[in-house]
Write a protein that holds these residues in place. Structure first.
Motif, short mmCIF file in Angstrom:
data_model
loop_
_atom_site.label_atom_id
_atom_site.label_comp_id
_atom_site.label_asym_id
_atom_site.label_seq_id
_atom_site.Cartn_x
_atom_site.Cartn_y
_atom_site.Cartn_z
N LEU A 17 0.83 -1.21 0.00
CA LEU A 17 0.00 0.00 0.00
C LEU A 17 0.86 1.26 0.00
CD1 LEU A 17 -2.64 1.59 0.24
CD2 LEU A 17 -2.67 1.05 2.69
N LEU A 18 2.00 1.20 0.71
CA LEU A 18 2.88 2.37 0.80
C LEU A 18 3.54 2.73 -0.53
CD1 LEU A 18 4.53 1.68 4.28
CD2 LEU A 18 3.06 3.61 3.69
N ASN A 19 3.45 1.84 -1.51
CA ASN A 19 4.00 2.13 -2.84
C ASN A 19 3.07 3.04 -3.65
OD1 ASN A 19 6.34 0.55 -2.54
ND2 ASN A 19 5.23 -1.31 -3.09
N TYR A 20 1.88 3.29 -3.13
CA TYR A 20 0.89 4.09 -3.84
C TYR A 20 0.53 5.32 -3.02
CZ TYR A 20 0.33 -0.24 -6.47
OH TYR A 20 0.57 -1.36 -7.23
N GLY A 21 -0.04 6.31 -3.70
CA GLY A 21 -0.41 7.54 -3.00
C GLY A 21 -1.51 8.27 -3.73
N PRO A 22 -1.78 9.52 -3.33
CA PRO A 22 -2.90 10.29 -3.88
C PRO A 22 -2.93 10.40 -5.40
CG PRO A 22 -2.05 11.36 -1.94
CD PRO A 22 -1.12 10.23 -2.22
N ALA A 23 -1.76 10.50 -6.04
CA ALA A 23 -1.75 10.60 -7.51
C ALA A 23 -2.36 9.34 -8.13
CB ALA A 23 -0.33 10.81 -8.02
N ASP A 24 -2.05 8.18 -7.55
CA ASP A 24 -2.60 6.91 -8.04
C ASP A 24 -4.10 6.84 -7.75
OD1 ASP A 24 0.07 5.65 -8.71
OD2 ASP A 24 0.32 5.97 -6.56
N TRP A 25 -4.48 7.26 -6.55
CA TRP A 25 -5.89 7.18 -6.15
C TRP A 25 -6.74 8.12 -7.00
CZ3 TRP A 25 -3.95 8.06 -0.51
CH2 TRP A 25 -3.22 6.93 -0.11
N TRP A 26 -6.19 9.28 -7.35
CA TRP A 26 -6.93 10.20 -8.19
C TRP A 26 -7.13 9.61 -9.58
CZ3 TRP A 26 -10.46 13.48 -8.34
CH2 TRP A 26 -10.63 14.39 -9.38
N GLN A 27 -6.13 8.90 -10.08
CA GLN A 27 -6.28 8.22 -11.37
C GLN A 27 -7.37 7.15 -11.30
OE1 GLN A 27 -4.95 9.03 -14.40
NE2 GLN A 27 -4.26 10.82 -13.24
N ASP A 28 -7.48 6.49 -10.15
CA ASP A 28 -8.54 5.49 -9.96
C ASP A 28 -9.91 6.15 -10.02
OD1 ASP A 28 -6.59 3.50 -9.55
OD2 ASP A 28 -6.51 3.92 -7.40
N VAL A 29 -10.02 7.34 -9.40
CA VAL A 29 -11.28 8.09 -9.42
C VAL A 29 -11.63 8.50 -10.86
CG1 VAL A 29 -12.46 10.18 -8.65
CG2 VAL A 29 -11.04 8.90 -7.05
N LEU A 30 -10.63 9.04 -11.56
CA LEU A 30 -10.85 9.44 -12.95
C LEU A 30 -11.25 8.24 -13.81
CD1 LEU A 30 -7.85 11.89 -13.56
CD2 LEU A 30 -10.26 12.47 -13.16
N GLY A 31 -10.63 7.09 -13.53
CA GLY A 31 -10.98 5.87 -14.26
C GLY A 31 -12.40 5.43 -13.99
N GLY A 32 -12.83 5.55 -12.73
CA GLY A 32 -14.20 5.19 -12.37
C GLY A 32 -15.22 6.12 -12.99
N TYR A 33 -14.90 7.40 -12.98
CA TYR A 33 -15.76 8.41 -13.60
C TYR A 33 -15.90 8.13 -15.10
CZ TYR A 33 -17.35 13.16 -14.92
OH TYR A 33 -18.05 14.23 -15.42
N GLN A 34 -14.77 7.82 -15.75
CA GLN A 34 -14.79 7.54 -17.18
C GLN A 34 -15.53 6.25 -17.49
OE1 GLN A 34 -13.68 9.83 -19.46
NE2 GLN A 34 -14.81 8.50 -20.86
N LEU A 35 -15.39 5.25 -16.62
CA LEU A 35 -16.11 3.99 -16.81
C LEU A 35 -17.62 4.25 -16.87
CD1 LEU A 35 -15.53 0.55 -15.19
CD2 LEU A 35 -17.77 1.63 -14.89
#
Length: 245
Positions: A60-78
């Motif tokens: 989990l420590l390998n990831y951060g807000p930049a990754d999580w924001w991309q996940d949100v953008l991906g969900g929105y686009q889905l």
């Protein structure tokens, strides 16, 4: 025993879409009961797994807000790709911070936040990671001696992602006035007092014409699975039904 990471879920329910965002060190299971309830009431829901969540703390420590924001953008686009023109966002804790950022950056119909921190230092976030790490290792069935050894090693890992998380919270808080979409702010009255303070800060700072704030007497931090769950589900549904779709 290797634990299976929880998966994102999509519930088809109707022509109105809701993006559901889970909390820090947790997973989309936070949102399954709410998602199922909304599906039964003609809403389609998607809940992405934020990167690194559901995995050991070391990963989990390998990831951060930049990754999580991309996940949100991906969900929105889905949801957009599935043909939904109008999307609301519901977020719990970290998910609520990301929901507010979504309202700042994207076209959304409305936003619901639950248990959102607007002031959280990296050191406090580290305590959360340490607790999560130990609990995860116990669920894996590891012996106490091995857990102690791995926890000692964990302390030497880089924690930059938590500093970035703190910056995300601060940046989102400082730009609350950019939010003009309808906002519904919820907090648990049995949660730490700082979350009520944060809820009031959000309510006061957004420039939405339609904004409401509400505390739930029997709720701790994980509001979507607590004692007030059914009332909270109904409350969120009422807010969503009143939006212009």
């Amino acid at each position: 025993m290797r634990l299976l990471p929880p998966k994102s879920f999509y519930y088809e329910g109707g022509k109105k879409a809701v993006l559901l965002l889970h909390s820090f060190t947790s997973n989309p299971n936070d949102m399954k009961k709410l998602g199922s309830y909304l599906q039964q009431n003609q809403y389609s829901c998607y809940a992405p797994t934020l990167s690194g969540h559901g995995l050991p703390a070391e990963e989990l420590l390998n990831y951060g807000p930049a990754d999580w924001w991309q996940d949100v953008l991906g969900g929105y686009q889905l949801l957009k790709d599935k043909g939904f023109e109008h999307i609301a966002v519901v977020g719990l804790s970290l998910g609520g911070v990301l929901a507010l950022k979504t309202a700042q950056e994207l076209q959304i119909n409305g936003v619901v936040t639950l248990s959102v921190p607007m002031d959280k230092e990296a050191a406090v976030l580290k305590e959360r990671i340490v607790y999560y790490a130990k609990r995860y290792k116990q669920l894996e069935g590891k012996e106490d001696q091995q857990i102690a050894s791995e926890m000692a090693e964990l302390d030497h890992l880089p924690f930059e992602s938590l500093t970035h998380f703190e910056h995300l919270i601060n940046q989102t808080r400082d730009q609350l006035a950019r939010i003009t979409s309808p906002v519904h702010v919820l907090y648990g009255e049995m949660d730490a007092p700082s979350y009520k303070t944060s809820a009031e800060k959000i309510f006061q700072s957004v420039t939405s014409d339609q904004k409401t704030i509400k505390g739930f007497a029997h709720s701790k931090h994980l509001m979507t699975l607590g004692k007030d769950m059914n009332e909270i589900n109904q409350d969120i549904l009422t807010f969503l039904n009143e939006l212009k779709w």
